[in-house]
Design an enzyme around this catalytic site. Sequence first.
Site, short mmCIF file in Angstrom:
data_model
loop_
_atom_site.label_atom_id
_atom_site.label_comp_id
_atom_site.label_asym_id
_atom_site.label_seq_id
_atom_site.Cartn_x
_atom_site.Cartn_y
_atom_site.Cartn_z
N SER A 1 22.04 39.47 29.14
CA SER A 1 22.85 40.30 30.04
C SER A 1 21.97 41.17 30.92
O SER A 1 22.47 41.93 31.75
CB SER A 1 23.81 41.18 29.23
OG SER A 1 23.09 41.95 28.28
N ASN B 1 25.35 48.00 19.26
CA ASN B 1 26.81 48.00 19.42
C ASN B 1 27.35 49.38 19.79
O ASN B 1 28.17 49.52 20.70
CB ASN B 1 27.48 47.50 18.14
CG ASN B 1 27.10 46.06 17.84
OD1 ASN B 1 26.46 45.40 18.65
ND2 ASN B 1 27.48 45.56 16.66
N HIS C 1 63.10 47.41 55.11
CA HIS C 1 63.11 45.95 55.38
C HIS C 1 62.30 45.61 56.63
O HIS C 1 62.54 44.59 57.26
CB HIS C 1 64.55 45.42 55.54
CG HIS C 1 65.48 45.87 54.46
ND1 HIS C 1 65.73 45.15 53.32
CD2 HIS C 1 66.21 47.01 54.34
CE1 HIS C 1 66.58 45.80 52.55
NE2 HIS C 1 66.88 46.95 53.15
N SER D 1 35.91 38.81 68.30
CA SER D 1 35.99 37.39 68.00
C SER D 1 34.90 36.68 68.78
O SER D 1 34.59 37.06 69.91
CB SER D 1 37.36 36.86 68.41
OG SER D 1 37.30 35.47 68.63
N LYS E 1 39.67 40.06 71.86
CA LYS E 1 40.05 40.50 70.51
C LYS E 1 39.31 41.75 70.03
O LYS E 1 38.13 41.91 70.25
CB LYS E 1 39.78 39.38 69.49
CG LYS E 1 40.67 38.18 69.61
CD LYS E 1 42.15 38.49 69.40
CE LYS E 1 42.48 38.86 67.98
NZ LYS E 1 42.52 37.72 67.08
N ASN F 1 39.58 43.26 66.27
CA ASN F 1 40.25 43.02 64.99
C ASN F 1 40.08 44.19 64.02
O ASN F 1 38.97 44.72 63.90
CB ASN F 1 39.72 41.74 64.34
CG ASN F 1 40.00 40.51 65.19
OD1 ASN F 1 41.03 40.44 65.87
ND2 ASN F 1 39.08 39.57 65.19
N GLU G 1 41.75 45.09 56.94
CA GLU G 1 41.99 43.73 56.42
C GLU G 1 41.14 43.45 55.19
O GLU G 1 41.61 42.86 54.21
CB GLU G 1 41.65 42.69 57.49
CG GLU G 1 42.63 42.64 58.64
CD GLU G 1 42.16 41.62 59.67
OE1 GLU G 1 42.48 40.43 59.52
OE2 GLU G 1 41.46 42.01 60.62
N TYR H 1 32.65 44.68 16.69
CA TYR H 1 31.99 44.20 17.91
C TYR H 1 31.94 42.68 17.91
O TYR H 1 31.73 42.03 16.88
CB TYR H 1 30.56 44.75 18.00
CG TYR H 1 29.82 44.20 19.21
CD1 TYR H 1 29.93 44.83 20.45
CD2 TYR H 1 29.06 43.03 19.12
CE1 TYR H 1 29.29 44.30 21.57
CE2 TYR H 1 28.42 42.51 20.23
CZ TYR H 1 28.53 43.14 21.45
OH TYR H 1 27.91 42.62 22.55
N1 ARG Z 1 24.12 43.17 25.47
C1 ARG Z 1 25.12 43.53 24.51
C2 ARG Z 1 26.42 43.92 25.23
O1 ARG Z 1 26.38 44.07 26.40
C3 ARG Z 1 24.65 44.69 23.70
C4 ARG Z 1 25.15 44.69 22.31
C5 ARG Z 1 24.69 43.47 21.62
N2 ARG Z 1 24.94 43.54 20.22
C6 ARG Z 1 24.74 42.49 19.43
N3 ARG Z 1 24.95 42.66 18.18
N4 ARG Z 1 24.38 41.33 19.91
O2 ARG Z 1 27.44 44.03 24.63
#
Ligand code: ARG
Length: 469
Positions: free
Chosen positions: A35, A122, A168, A289, A295, A297, A302, A329
């Site tokens: 991540s 977690n 309406h 445009s 134009k 816009n 939008e 978790y």
């Molecule tokens: N990258 C994880 C998240 O965004 C962090 C927690 C991960 N915990 C684990 N036990 N793998 O949630």
Amino acid sequence: MTDQKNSDQATSSEKPWGGRFSEPTDAFVERFTASVGFDQRLYHHDITGSIAHATMLAKVGVLTDEERDQIIEGLNGVKADIEAGRFNWSVSLEDVHMNIEAALTERIGITGKKLHTGRSRNDQVATDIRLYLRDEIDVITEELTRLQNGLLDLAEREADTIMPGFTHLQTAQPVTFGHHLLAWYEMLVRDGQRLQDCRKRVNIMPLGAAALAGTTYPIDRNLTAELLGFDRPTENSLDSVSDRDFAIEFCSFAALLMTHLSRFSEELVLWTSAQFDFIDLPDRFCTGSSIMPQKKNPDVPELVRGKTGRVNGHLISLLTLMKSQPLAYNKDNQEDKEPLFDTVDTVKGCLKAYADMIPAIRSKADNMRVAAKSGFSTATDLADYLVKKGVPFRDAHEIVGKSVAFGVAEGRDLSDMTLEELQQFSDFITEDVFDVLTLEGSVQARNHTGGTAPDQVRAAVARARAAAK
Ligand code: ARG
């Protein structure tokens, strides 16, 4: 997001959790489960949380004061590296938490490995998101307030401007433009209230829940909460690491806000069209445009209208993410970040665009007036006039209906008819009817709290300003 280089330096055996593993993580799985590409945005809050955690650990005697100081200095060094663009984010270190911890250990040695005592990623990640979101809520609150103030100023300037009010999308009754803008303002007031209410549940600290069950160390959660500016620690460790309600609440605030902005946008788009031509949006909020030279816009409204789709989608993503998740978790929860981050970014961008644009709106009062005069917008005023002379409302409705049918056939508004013409429909109509058939007479007559009369608009603006203080 900080634009940092990613690299794959750590081998599997270097992974903080590598002890029980006998083969390296599959290269694809490593990328698939990481991540760090998106959660590096949390670095600042991650470090803030770690400094508070280390401070608390020293206070309760789990770390020495020297260890605490080393850790804090090291974390500040890591932060400086990240902010100077000197930090190598490593995908094999999975996420922001392990990247920072590894960098800390590289800087200060073995003491760095003590930071994670009594916590888990977690509770760490749940804390980081709450710290991040709390800050963003405060930024969004400021931008929302700027937009609200812009609307109040514009409503005050346009308190006497008369436009057609619609139901309406058909001409209904004359209203003042200021009154219409104050309707938008009310929607935003409710959005602001929802956001502040959401903040109360964001600002509670999960740290200390550790992986799910709490920790065996003598931690002081009240102290950590206080250091981080949280109102209190959470009550239940299982709930602490699994709860993402606060993110859903934020996204639900955002979806409703964007729904409101999309409604404003729709009206701005209509009003800038050649067919309505009620307002002018300065060129800097519009584009042209490439093929049609004439134009101009209304791109900003939008695009805001369009972006409502992704924000509404993120709300559904998070609801669906949490649906059926067992305690506590689960890795699923890593999927909370991208929808949440994009919601924050989108809302901030749209609010900025609107807060900049609203004060620049210029009404075309003459065109609004012509439109307000067409479509028999004062028909209800004529009916009310007859009622005040003793005619039952249903009969008055019928009389005015016939007058309108006459006007349609003749191509004339009620106020353009002669007294004799009007009198063919009722003997109760006398010369004073023309006072109520004017646009000014119509709006001024709705002179009560919440009504469209110019004085009521000014009073409502004053009340709103006082309430916002
Ligand atoms: N990258 C994880 C998240 O965004 C962090 C927690 C991960 N915990 C684990 N036990 N793998 O949630």
